[in-house]
Design a protein around this motif. Structure first.
Motif, PDB file in Angstrom:
ATOM      1  N   ASN A   6       0.812  -1.209   0.000  1.00  0.00           N
ATOM      2  CA  ASN A   6       0.000   0.000   0.000  1.00  0.00           C
ATOM      3  C   ASN A   6       0.850   1.266   0.000  1.00  0.00           C
ATOM      4  O   ASN A   6       0.409   2.325   0.420  1.00  0.00           O
ATOM      5  CB  ASN A   6      -0.928  -0.002   1.232  1.00  0.00           C
ATOM      6  CG  ASN A   6      -1.932  -1.136   1.182  1.00  0.00           C
ATOM      7  OD1 ASN A   6      -2.449  -1.464   0.123  1.00  0.00           O
ATOM      8  ND2 ASN A   6      -2.201  -1.735   2.340  1.00  0.00           N
ATOM      9  N   ASN A   8       2.477   4.572  -0.731  1.00  0.00           N
ATOM     10  CA  ASN A   8       2.063   5.781  -1.448  1.00  0.00           C
ATOM     11  C   ASN A   8       3.306   6.491  -1.970  1.00  0.00           C
ATOM     12  O   ASN A   8       3.842   7.403  -1.337  1.00  0.00           O
ATOM     13  CB  ASN A   8       1.259   6.689  -0.508  1.00  0.00           C
ATOM     14  CG  ASN A   8       0.800   7.972  -1.196  1.00  0.00           C
ATOM     15  OD1 ASN A   8       0.818   8.077  -2.429  1.00  0.00           O
ATOM     16  ND2 ASN A   8       0.405   8.948  -0.403  1.00  0.00           N
ATOM     17  N   LYS A  10       3.727   8.500  -4.456  1.00  0.00           N
ATOM     18  CA  LYS A  10       3.534   9.914  -4.787  1.00  0.00           C
ATOM     19  C   LYS A  10       3.693  10.781  -3.544  1.00  0.00           C
ATOM     20  O   LYS A  10       4.306  11.855  -3.588  1.00  0.00           O
ATOM     21  CB  LYS A  10       2.151  10.135  -5.400  1.00  0.00           C
ATOM     22  CG  LYS A  10       2.004   9.572  -6.806  1.00  0.00           C
ATOM     23  CD  LYS A  10       0.640   9.927  -7.391  1.00  0.00           C
ATOM     24  CE  LYS A  10       0.494   9.398  -8.813  1.00  0.00           C
ATOM     25  NZ  LYS A  10      -0.832   9.733  -9.380  1.00  0.00           N
ATOM     26  N   GLY A  11       3.128  10.312  -2.421  1.00  0.00           N
ATOM     27  CA  GLY A  11       3.267  11.071  -1.182  1.00  0.00           C
ATOM     28  C   GLY A  11       4.710  11.196  -0.750  1.00  0.00           C
ATOM     29  O   GLY A  11       5.162  12.270  -0.318  1.00  0.00           O
ATOM     30  N   GLY A 329       2.578  13.759   2.685  1.00  0.00           N
ATOM     31  CA  GLY A 329       2.380  12.348   2.342  1.00  0.00           C
ATOM     32  C   GLY A 329       3.591  11.465   2.541  1.00  0.00           C
ATOM     33  O   GLY A 329       3.518  10.251   2.297  1.00  0.00           O
TER      34      GLY A 329
END
Length: 736
Positions: A6, A8, A10-11, A329
């Motif tokens: 999971n 992220n 991009k964050g 993020g």
């Protein structure tokens, strides 16, 4: 925290990149702190070492698997400590006799960085991360205020367009007045920038706006009215490093400087570790994942050890960058890689453009960060001491005054004595605050049990005996640490109370620690009072403290029967003993219905009629009368055993909230309200209880209304009496 399915990405990329862009103007400011005493010729070295530290911090943090979201960078405190080291080295004879004094000093600054990294790693190995969280707030605030003052002082000359080496006596002869406009425009954009746009960090926006204003004023009024620009970044990897110093000056020479570097390295390691703990707290609050502080200290220590060896100045946890990273993020060490990549790209691609940034702009940014270092807590403390004295009790005000004094003392030493002395004063202040807090009187309150009762509810006749004789039972509540500096106060208080009491209960539930002197004092108290025919009982001692006191021999003077789990149990036992001396055994007495408060005001014939409507329930040992959640359809009377009212706790245990002696009415609230039971009722031994069901009370109301009215009246009187006792207990607690 590592990347998973999971993840992220991009964050992480956005968080690291945003923090890097915001960090560039800050590194322009902080990167010069360490090399300021060496003059402008070493400005480029300082800037490159600072940026290189950020790059290596991000890379090595990812390699060593630092805490997810953590970012490092230069900090003003560590830069000022290195600057103080550089100033002291400039005047050292061995430095002055070297073939390249400035290069040797710079290499020693890098060696100090590596040395500090090794110490920080040792902090992690020694598991001092948790302890660092408990540095007294006034000490930490004072150090930060001192750093803020030094940052402000270092910004004053660039604000008026003169170099840091210009004597104050000559400033107004060579100043450039328009530089002040550039500095204050930059400061204003730093403050108002976040309100103007959310996409560009305020400091980055201020960097561009301030630089544009400077060059616009140069075009209008000429260079003579404005100050100089900053040094440029000529590349990424520094030209000087510890490894190069080993080749050029030899290992033996650098080793000889270790005693000189050690105190500065220790101060840097301590500051770096404190900053890291603050960052971890922020990460934990944002991600709800508990971080391992000791492991993070080891990671950062190893990173700084390597970074210093390869030419970087210290890179430590940076709270503003961590907050930006996490809020955007960033959750894994990958954000550190993005941070390092963007910082390196800026240095390589736009490093020469840094030379366009005026010194007045960096001074404005410096003022902004200096103001941010003085947190609201310090401002609130000062406001309370200056304007709100009447709102505090004398002892509270003295505590506030001590804290404010420590803040200002540490800050003043930092400004006028240097960061090294400020760290020393901070350590001493921390010890003084600890001793002051530990030396507070250990006595929380002292009271006789004339108006204070256990949770056990007894018959009115027995309560009258306790009210008359309860003054023979005294309670001393002890709070805090019982050690050599406070134990004597307890001995004096116990001797005073013993003049009127036959039993003294020492309530230790709030005691955090006891040293051998405190244990010895308790033993002497028990022994001395026993000679005066006064017993001492211990209540509520935490298990570890109880084991320690037993090992110190206290169980010889205080028998096991006088060690109680909590104050309520101790009070109940004391009350039972007091009643027993008057020939009363209300734990096992059998009480007839006519002797209970439920039948007050009824004639013997009416009691017999009421008895016919009641059901007698026989219960085995530890039998349950009713349970939490059961329908509240009956009121009960204990006849020949104690009934405990218990509420379940989350950990599976039960807490006693009331206890009823034989003859006491209980369960009336649920009957009157018609709501489910709120607790468990359990008998302590084989017993019988009398039960009056709601539907039977309705039948009495129809057939014998005068009996029903008197029963309801009696229930109201019982409830009023219990409310009065609760009010007395709350008043006593509030007075304590």
């Amino acid at each position: 925290m590592t990347a998973g399915k999971n993840w992220n990405w991009k964050g992480d990329l956005m968080g690291g990149a945003s923090a890097a862009l915001a960090a560039v103007p800050v590194e322009l400011v902080y990167g010069l702190f360490a090399v300021a005493p060496l003059g402008s010729v070493y400005a480029n070295h300082g800037l490159r070492a600072a940026v290189w530290g950020c790059v290596l911090g991000g890379l090595l943090g990812a390699v060593f698997r630092c805490t997810g979201g953590m970012l490092t960078g230069s900090r003003p405190a560590t830069g000022l400590i290195l600057g103080a080291l550089a100033s002291s080295l400039l005047h050292h004879p061995d430095i002055q006799s070297a073939r390249d004094p400035l290069a040797l000093i710079f290499i020693l600054l890098l060696s100090c960085t590596a040395f500090a990294g090794a110490m920080q790693w040792l902090f992690g190995v020694a598991r001092v991360g948790r302890a660092l969280k408990f540095v007294p707030y006034p000490v930490l605030a004072g150090l930060l205020c001192g750093v803020a003052c030094l940052m402000t002082l270092s910004a004053l000359r660039p604000i008026v367009g003169v170099g840091n080496g210009t004597p104050w006596s000559n400033v107004f002869g060579v100043w450039h007045p328009l530089s002040a406009i550039v500095a204050f425009v930059t400061l204003a954009v730093c403050v108002k920038g976040p309100k103007l746009t959310k996409r560009i960090p305020g400091v980055v926006l201020a960097l561009f706006v301030g630089t544009a204003v400077h060059h616009a004023l140069v075009a209008l009024f000429g260079v003579g009215m404005l100050g100089s620009t900053s040094g440029h970044i000529d590349g990424l990897v520094p030209e000087l490093s510890v490894l190069q110093g080993l080749r050029e000056f030899g290992p033996a020479m650098l080793i000889d400087w270790v005693p000189t570097l050690a105190p500065f390295a220790l101060s840097i390691a301590a500051f770096a570790s404190l900053e890291t703990m603050l960052c971890l707290s922020s990460i934990e609050s944002a991600t709800h994942v508990r971080a391992n502080g000791d492991r993070e200290l080891r990671v950062q220590g190893l990173a700084n050890l390597l970074a210093g060896s390869f030419g970087a100045t210290p890179a430590v946890g940076n709270l503003s960058r961590v907050v930006m990273n996490v809020s955007t993020g960033g959750r894994t060490p990958v954000s550190g890689l993005a941070y390092a990549a963007v910082m390196a790209l800026v240095a390589l691609v736009a490093g020469h453009w840094v030379g366009l940034v005026p010194s007045a702009v960096t001074a404005g940014i410096l003022l902004f960060y200096a103001n941010a270092m003085v947190d609201d807590g310090v401002r609130r403390l000062v406001r309370q001491v200056m304007r709100q004295r009447s709102q505090f009790a004398p002892e509270q005000y003295r505590t506030l005054l001590v804290n404010v004094t420590v803040v200002f003392l540490v800050a003043l030493v930092a400004v006028f004595g240097g960061m090294m002395k400020a760290v020393g004063v901070g350590v001493v202040a921390a010890v003084v605050i600890f001793v002051h807090s530990s030396m507070k009187p250990p006595i929380r309150r002292v009271y006789a049990c004339k108006n204070c009762r256990s949770l056990k509810v007894r018959t009115p006749a027995h309560m009258e005996i306790l009210e008359a004789e309860g003054g023979r039972i005294a309670v001393i509540e002890v709070d805090g640490t019982l050690f050599f500096g406070t134990a004597d106060r307890l001995a004096v208080e116990a001797e005073r109370v013993a003049s009127e009491a036959s039993l003294i209960i020492i309530d230790m539930q709030r005691v955090r620690d006891v040293d051998p002197t405190g244990a010895r004092t308790l033993l002497q108290i028990a022994r001395k009072l026993r000679g005066k025919k006064v017993r001492v009982a211990i209540a509520g001692a935490p298990r570890l403290i109880e084991s320690f006191l037993t090992a110190m021999g206290l169980s010889v003077e205080i028998p096991v029967t006088d060690w109680h789990a909590d104050l309520d149990v101790a009070l109940e036992c004391a009350e039972d003993e007091l009643l027993a001396k008057h020939g009363v055994d209300d734990c096992h007495a059998t009480v007839r219905l006519s002797e209970t408060a439920l039948t007050a005001g009824l004639t013997p014939m009416q009691v017999d009629i009421l008895s016919g409507y009641m059901n007698r329930r026989v219960l085995a040992s530890e039998g349950r009368v009713f349970g939490q959640g059961d329908a509240g359809e009956s009121v009960f009377v204990a006849t020949d055993s104690v009934v405990d009212i218990l509420i379940p706790l989350n950990d599976g245990r039960q807490k006693r909230v009331a206890s009823f002696a034989p003859g006491i009415v209980f369960g009336e609230m649920a009957l009157l309200e018609g709501k489910p039971r709120s607790a468990d009722a359990v008998v302590k031994g084989p017993s019988a209880v009398l039960e009056l069901a709601r539907y039977r009370l309705d039948e009495i109301m129809q057939a014998h209304p005068e009996i029903a009215c008197q029963v309801l009246h009696n229930l109201s009187v019982i409830l009023a009496g219990r409310l009065r006792l609760t009010t007395q207990a709350l008043r006593l607690q509030a007075e304590g």
